[in-house]
Design an enzyme around this catalytic site. Sequence first.
Site, PDB file in Angstrom:
ATOM      1  N   GLY A 191      34.392  69.362  -3.187  1.00 42.95           N
ATOM      2  CA  GLY A 191      33.131  69.216  -2.470  1.00 42.95           C
ATOM      3  C   GLY A 191      32.468  70.553  -2.199  1.00 42.95           C
ATOM      4  CD  GLN A 192      26.928  70.294  -0.837  1.00 43.00           C
ATOM      5  OE1 GLN A 192      26.977  69.514   0.103  1.00 43.00           O
ATOM      6  NE2 GLN A 192      25.793  70.821  -1.235  1.00 43.00           N
ATOM      7  CB  THR A 224      27.874  63.250   1.989  1.00 40.76           C
ATOM      8  OG1 THR A 224      28.133  63.359   0.585  1.00 40.76           O
ATOM      9  CG2 THR A 224      28.944  64.009   2.760  1.00 40.76           C
ATOM     10  CB  THR A 276      26.450  64.963  10.211  1.00 42.55           C
ATOM     11  OG1 THR A 276      25.076  64.901   9.816  1.00 42.55           O
ATOM     12  CG2 THR A 276      26.824  63.610  10.801  1.00 42.55           C
ATOM     13  CG  ASP A 277      21.768  66.738  10.963  1.00 40.38           C
ATOM     14  OD1 ASP A 277      22.630  67.006  10.097  1.00 40.38           O
ATOM     15  OD2 ASP A 277      20.669  66.230  10.680  1.00 40.38           O
ATOM     16  CE1 TYR A 285      27.476  61.246   6.339  1.00 41.66           C
ATOM     17  CE2 TYR A 285      25.463  61.779   7.524  1.00 41.66           C
ATOM     18  CZ  TYR A 285      26.646  62.186   6.931  1.00 41.66           C
ATOM     19  OH  TYR A 285      27.003  63.503   6.954  1.00 41.66           O
ATOM     20  CD1 TRP A 328      19.164  68.602   7.531  1.00 38.95           C
ATOM     21  CD2 TRP A 328      17.434  69.867   6.931  1.00 38.95           C
ATOM     22  NE1 TRP A 328      18.029  68.035   8.059  1.00 38.95           N
ATOM     23  CE2 TRP A 328      16.955  68.789   7.710  1.00 38.95           C
ATOM     24  CE3 TRP A 328      16.526  70.815   6.459  1.00 38.95           C
ATOM     25  CZ2 TRP A 328      15.607  68.608   8.009  1.00 38.95           C
ATOM     26  CZ3 TRP A 328      15.187  70.649   6.767  1.00 38.95           C
ATOM     27  CH2 TRP A 328      14.726  69.560   7.521  1.00 38.95           C
TER      28      TRP A 328
END
Length: 276
Positions: A10-11, A62, A101-102, A125, A150
Amino acid sequence: MKILVTAKDGQVGCALQAAAARFDVEVIALSRKQLDITDKGAIGHAIEYHKPDVLINAAAFTAVDKAEDEKEAAHAINRDGPENLASECAKTSIPFLHISTDFVFDGTKSAPYTETDICNPLSVYGQSKRDGEDKVGAVCPNHIILRTSWVFGGKQNFVETMRRLAKERDSLNVVSDQRGGPTAAADIAECLVKIAKKVVKPEFDDWGIYHYSGGPSVSWYEFACKILEKEDITVHPIPTTDYPTPAKRPANSVLDCQKIKSVFGIEQPNWAERLN
């Protein structure tokens, strides 16, 4: 120091592996095939075998819109998986670092969101991630939950999508009434390693939720304009109502990052410096 990382492809997982040498830490990153976070037995075995000092969960479902139709899968990975990891870490008092997450917020606040603001997710999500936070907090005292927003880095993200579309079209329409803080996966990885180095110290006791995102805050439209500033393409601002999606997004995703600076000395990064 040895750090065990989930979701190596993943990222953030990739970024953590890249950051290992710079911060003189050993990163053992496992893919989903190597470690299924929905399997508690597999997690226990991995911890026993690798004997990490810290475990970082970089795994997540995600696909925000896809989650609306695949609720069970989203909750299995975003809620049950983190609970399993946290539970196994608690058995051996290993610090557990988890990325959130936001999207746990509804975006109606006019100011940046703090860690103590009430959560009210708008999407499956967002709810699955919020549920994951609750589960982690309930089973593992020695945890850090890092909310970010983001995320870009790697091959599939907003930055690469904009660049690809710029080669295919003469103009683009981008939402201008959603604001947030773009955050490079490389910056998240560095942040997590810095946190890991502090939480392994016996005297550390500032466990809980922290916000970390890039600055300054921008709209998706402003972000796209910066990404494509050297391209021969016109970017048009549009309202969210002109770009309907299965999952609702918060209009305000801006996170207040003062707490992480106060406790860990970690500054909010400038996302523009990571565009290359």
